[in-house]
Design an enzyme around this catalytic site. Structure first.
Site, PDB file in Angstrom:
ATOM      1  N   ASP A   3     -18.725  13.699  16.063  1.00 28.10           N
ATOM      2  CA  ASP A   3     -17.763  13.018  15.196  1.00 28.10           C
ATOM      3  C   ASP A   3     -17.172  13.941  14.135  1.00 28.10           C
ATOM      4  OD1 ASP A   3     -17.286  10.479  16.198  1.00 28.10           O
ATOM      5  OD2 ASP A   3     -19.140   9.671  15.385  1.00 28.10           O
ATOM      6  N   GLU A  58     -13.143   7.737  12.432  1.00 26.02           N
ATOM      7  CA  GLU A  58     -14.127   8.779  12.761  1.00 26.02           C
ATOM      8  C   GLU A  58     -14.847   9.258  11.499  1.00 26.02           C
ATOM      9  OE1 GLU A  58     -14.988   9.224  15.666  1.00 26.02           O
ATOM     10  OE2 GLU A  58     -13.298   8.989  17.036  1.00 26.02           O
ATOM     11  N   HIS A  62     -17.623   6.928  10.779  1.00 24.96           N
ATOM     12  CA  HIS A  62     -18.783   7.220  11.637  1.00 24.96           C
ATOM     13  C   HIS A  62     -19.601   8.371  11.047  1.00 24.96           C
ATOM     14  CE1 HIS A  62     -16.259   5.556  15.241  1.00 24.96           C
ATOM     15  NE2 HIS A  62     -16.478   4.667  14.304  1.00 24.96           N
ATOM     16  N   TYR A  66     -23.771   8.306   9.571  1.00 28.11           N
ATOM     17  CA  TYR A  66     -24.936   9.122   9.951  1.00 28.11           C
ATOM     18  C   TYR A  66     -25.663   9.629   8.703  1.00 28.11           C
ATOM     19  CZ  TYR A  66     -22.482   9.043  14.431  1.00 28.11           C
ATOM     20  OH  TYR A  66     -21.827   8.643  15.563  1.00 28.11           O
ATOM     21  N   GLU A  95     -14.666  10.194  24.165  1.00 26.62           N
ATOM     22  CA  GLU A  95     -14.812   8.816  23.702  1.00 26.62           C
ATOM     23  C   GLU A  95     -15.530   7.943  24.744  1.00 26.62           C
ATOM     24  OE1 GLU A  95     -14.224   8.130  20.751  1.00 26.62           O
ATOM     25  OE2 GLU A  95     -12.401   9.038  19.965  1.00 26.62           O
ATOM     26  N   ASP A 127     -15.843   0.760  18.035  1.00 33.03           N
ATOM     27  CA  ASP A 127     -14.702   1.603  17.647  1.00 33.03           C
ATOM     28  C   ASP A 127     -14.345   2.581  18.761  1.00 33.03           C
ATOM     29  OD1 ASP A 127     -14.722   0.353  15.170  1.00 33.03           O
ATOM     30  OD2 ASP A 127     -15.792   1.986  14.165  1.00 33.03           O
ATOM     31  N   GLU A 128     -15.381   3.217  19.332  1.00 29.65           N
ATOM     32  CA  GLU A 128     -15.131   4.225  20.368  1.00 29.65           C
ATOM     33  C   GLU A 128     -14.442   3.605  21.587  1.00 29.65           C
ATOM     34  OE1 GLU A 128     -15.329   6.973  19.303  1.00 29.65           O
ATOM     35  OE2 GLU A 128     -17.157   7.425  18.203  1.00 29.65           O
ATOM     36  N   HIS A 187     -10.880   3.510  20.754  1.00 24.49           N
ATOM     37  CA  HIS A 187     -10.312   4.857  20.832  1.00 24.49           C
ATOM     38  C   HIS A 187     -10.120   5.275  22.288  1.00 24.49           C
ATOM     39  CE1 HIS A 187     -12.506   5.624  16.733  1.00 24.49           C
ATOM     40  NE2 HIS A 187     -11.525   4.743  16.654  1.00 24.49           N
TER      41      HIS A 187
END
Length: 275
Positions: A72, A103, A106, A110, A175, A208-209, A212
């Site tokens: 990411d 992104e 994301h 983490y 993705e 989300d991915e 995308h």
């Protein structure tokens, strides 16, 4: 309002009263409706759960986070750096800007997880690029982005279009494939009632991915309608595209082996992931 996706005269007025590509407008709206922040998710129980994991389970959990951070980190910057300068359509420009913003959410998530689990989160971040299985993956992702970003030939030439096409394919694969070994592990922990805060975050990221992924797929589908060169390019690059897919799948299998090199976890092992 009648601008092609890429290599047209560029966006002068950001207007959305007349939309050429309603598919991209809808994807932008869908993406925006998913807005979330990591601070909304309680991960305090994860700290207790993590302390009870075996050493190999801690290795699986932490290694996946490290790899996701790198993936990411690349993907957070690259749509803006590689695609935005070439975009010439307002709704595409808006989609790319929003995509890159998600992104960054994301990437922040983490840190939210690691800060909670580790007393010294910096150590985790500092180790990321020193792990060959992760750095090699980062280099593979960056290759097609770098080729496009560093291109210095005529703007919108056939070669420039070809580099864009391969970059979009690489993004599509990123993705669609590159996260799912690590995602599977996160959900496997949650099924055991462990690291459930992290799993909730991963659920949002996966959602989300998928958006995308749909966006990249839609852009690739629309290109030949804009410019017939892309139909020819897609035929020319068929073998290259297949090779990129194969390379990524093999890297994911290698990653599964790396994760489970010291032992499996209940309900999941390298062979299951490979299948």
């Amino acid at each position: 309002m009648d601008k092609d996706l890429f290599f047209d005269e560029g966006v002068d007025v950001a207007r959305y009263d007349i939309v050429k590509y309603s598919q991209l407008q809808k994807l932008y709206e869908k993406m925006l409706s998913f807005y979330w922040t990591p601070d909304e998710i309680d991960v305090t129980k994860d700290k207790i759960d993590f302390s009870k994991l075996t050493k190999n389970e801690q290795h699986i959990f932490t290694s996946n986070l490290k790899r996701q951070i790198l993936l990411d980190s690349v993907q957070g910057r690259s749509p803006d750096l590689a695609l935005l300068p070439l975009a010439s359509n307002p709704e595409l420009e808006l989609l790319i800007e929003t995509w890159a913003f998600f992104e960054t959410i994301h990437s922040r998530s983490y840190t939210h997880v690691i800060r909670n689990v580790y007393p010294n989160p910096s150590k985790v971040f500092d180790e990321i690029t020193s792990i060959p299985a992760i750095s090699e993956c980062g280099n593979a992702i960056s290759e097609h982005y770098d080729n496009l970003i560093n291109y210095r030939g005529p703007h919108g030439s056939y070669k420039h279009k070809k580099l864009l096409y391969l970059c979009l394919v690489s993004i599509y694969i990123l993705e669609g494939i590159r996260f799912y070994v690590s995602f599977a592990c996160s959900w496997a922990f949650a099924e055991l009632k462990q690291m459930e805060g992290n799993a909730k975050i991963i659920k949002f990221i996966a959602r989300d991915e998928n958006t995308h992924l749909a966006s990249t797929q839609q852009i690739i589908k629309l290109l030949p309608g804009d410019d017939k060169d892309f139909k020819k390019i897609s035929e020319e690059c068929k073998d290259d595209v297949l090779q990129i897919f194969e390379d990524v799948i093999n890297q994911e299998k290698d990653w599964a082996d790396y994760l489970f090199k010291d032992g499996s976890m209940i309900g999941l092992n390298a062979e299951l992931l490979k299948q």
